[in-house]
Scaffold this motif. Structure first.
Motif, PDB file in Angstrom:
ATOM      1  N   ASP A  54       4.877   0.209  -3.581  1.00 23.72           N
ATOM      2  CA  ASP A  54       3.952  -0.023  -2.482  1.00 23.72           C
ATOM      3  C   ASP A  54       3.941   1.246  -1.640  1.00 23.72           C
ATOM      4  N   PHE A  55       2.756   1.698  -1.267  1.00 27.21           N
ATOM      5  CA  PHE A  55       2.598   2.911  -0.461  1.00 27.21           C
ATOM      6  C   PHE A  55       1.997   2.541   0.887  1.00 27.21           C
ATOM      7  N   PHE A  56       2.541   3.154   1.936  1.00 22.50           N
ATOM      8  CA  PHE A  56       2.055   2.967   3.290  1.00 22.50           C
ATOM      9  C   PHE A  56       1.777   4.338   3.878  1.00 22.50           C
ATOM     10  N   GLY A  57       0.725   4.426   4.673  1.00 22.17           N
ATOM     11  CA  GLY A  57       0.361   5.710   5.235  1.00 22.17           C
ATOM     12  C   GLY A  57       0.180   5.653   6.733  1.00 22.17           C
ATOM     13  N   ALA A  58       0.442   6.795   7.362  1.00 28.17           N
ATOM     14  CA  ALA A  58       0.183   6.984   8.786  1.00 28.17           C
ATOM     15  C   ALA A  58      -0.998   7.944   8.884  1.00 28.17           C
ATOM     16  N   PHE A  59      -2.004   7.560   9.659  1.00 26.42           N
ATOM     17  CA  PHE A  59      -3.222   8.357   9.803  1.00 26.42           C
ATOM     18  C   PHE A  59      -3.443   8.722  11.265  1.00 26.42           C
ATOM     19  N   GLU A  60      -3.855   9.959  11.492  1.00 24.33           N
ATOM     20  CA  GLU A  60      -4.291  10.417  12.807  1.00 24.33           C
ATOM     21  C   GLU A  60      -5.666  11.030  12.627  1.00 24.33           C
ATOM     22  N   ASN A  61      -6.641  10.498  13.336  1.00 27.32           N
ATOM     23  CA  ASN A  61      -8.032  10.961  13.209  1.00 27.32           C
ATOM     24  C   ASN A  61      -8.490  10.967  11.752  1.00 27.32           C
ATOM     25  N   GLY A  62      -8.089   9.943  11.007  1.00 29.29           N
ATOM     26  CA  GLY A  62      -8.490   9.820   9.619  1.00 29.29           C
ATOM     27  C   GLY A  62      -7.703  10.676   8.637  1.00 29.29           C
ATOM     28  N   GLU A  63      -6.777  11.496   9.134  1.00 28.95           N
ATOM     29  CA  GLU A  63      -5.980  12.372   8.271  1.00 28.95           C
ATOM     30  C   GLU A  63      -4.643  11.709   7.949  1.00 28.95           C
ATOM     31  N   LEU A  64      -4.268  11.695   6.662  1.00 27.88           N
ATOM     32  CA  LEU A  64      -2.979  11.172   6.246  1.00 27.88           C
ATOM     33  C   LEU A  64      -1.890  12.145   6.705  1.00 27.88           C
ATOM     34  N   VAL A  65      -0.970  11.655   7.550  1.00 28.86           N
ATOM     35  CA  VAL A  65       0.062  12.535   8.103  1.00 28.86           C
ATOM     36  C   VAL A  65       1.478  12.072   7.773  1.00 28.86           C
ATOM     37  N   GLY A  66       1.611  10.893   7.177  1.00 27.52           N
ATOM     38  CA  GLY A  66       2.923  10.392   6.794  1.00 27.52           C
ATOM     39  C   GLY A  66       2.797   9.367   5.690  1.00 27.52           C
ATOM     40  N   ARG A  92       8.828   7.046  12.714  1.00 26.86           N
ATOM     41  CA  ARG A  92       9.357   5.793  13.279  1.00 26.86           C
ATOM     42  C   ARG A  92       8.301   4.694  13.199  1.00 26.86           C
ATOM     43  N   SER A  93       7.056   5.006  13.534  1.00 20.28           N
ATOM     44  CA  SER A  93       5.981   4.003  13.465  1.00 20.28           C
ATOM     45  C   SER A  93       5.786   3.512  12.041  1.00 20.28           C
ATOM     46  N   LEU A  94       5.821   4.427  11.099  1.00 22.49           N
ATOM     47  CA  LEU A  94       5.669   4.082   9.686  1.00 22.49           C
ATOM     48  C   LEU A  94       6.818   3.174   9.236  1.00 22.49           C
ATOM     49  N   TRP A  95       8.054   3.543   9.589  1.00 24.05           N
ATOM     50  CA  TRP A  95       9.221   2.752   9.234  1.00 24.05           C
ATOM     51  C   TRP A  95       9.134   1.356   9.848  1.00 24.05           C
ATOM     52  N   GLU A  96       8.808   1.268  11.137  1.00 23.38           N
ATOM     53  CA  GLU A  96       8.762  -0.028  11.807  1.00 23.38           C
ATOM     54  C   GLU A  96       7.689  -0.931  11.210  1.00 23.38           C
ATOM     55  N   TYR A  97       6.555  -0.343  10.829  1.00 25.74           N
ATOM     56  CA  TYR A  97       5.500  -1.116  10.177  1.00 25.74           C
ATOM     57  C   TYR A  97       6.033  -1.706   8.870  1.00 25.74           C
ATOM     58  N   TYR A  98       6.654  -0.890   8.052  1.00 29.92           N
ATOM     59  CA  TYR A  98       7.191  -1.349   6.777  1.00 29.92           C
ATOM     60  C   TYR A  98       8.318  -2.366   6.992  1.00 29.92           C
TER      61      TYR A  98
END
Length: 145
Positions: A54-66, A92-98
């Protein structure tokens, strides 16, 4: 700016893999032998292996950053944030989401030497001494809610 966190679609996995590879080369590869770098490259570019994660992504202004990828057993396989976005809470946001989805109470990771302090800050504890396997140096770690 708070990153938007969500599961990645299959057509976004290639971009995620490129981000993982770029960050790996910058932050992890310097501590690995050529064999370790090649082992990691084979793993992340193995399309059949990617289908099992399973892949999770962090996006800022539509750009994948994590990116965080994990198997169904709660084992984190890859967890990387673009260099330009580190230290801003993206990881941290990515980890907490997962961590907070799916009702799982325990998670594991095999941390590279440089990532160990980050995992400790996220609440992981060492689950053994550093190991070397196929050229890859790692410390097994565990997180329990």
């Amino acid at each position: 700016m708070k990153a938007e966190i969500r599961g990645l679609k299959r057509d976004e996995i290639e971009a995620a893999t490129e981000l993982i590879w770029e960050a790996f080369l910058a932050f992890v590869a310097p501590d690995y032998s050529e064999r370790g770098v090649e082992s990691f490259r084979r793993f992340i570019f193995d399309e059949s292996a990617a289908k099992e994660l399973d892949f999770f992504g962090a996006f800022e202004n539509g750009e994948l950053v994590g990116v965080l990828s994990a198997n169904g057993d709660g084992h984190i396989c890859c967890f990387f944030v673009k260099k330009s976005r580190q230290g801003r809470g993206v990881g941290r946001s990515l980890w907490e989401y997962y961590r907070d989805r799916g009702g799982r109470s325990a998670f594991t990771v095999n941390s590279s030497p440089r990532a160990a302090p980050v995992y400790h800050r996220l609440g992981f504890k060492d689950a053994g001494a550093e190991r070397l396997s196929d050229g890859i140096r790692y410390t097994p770690m565990k997180y329990e809610k």
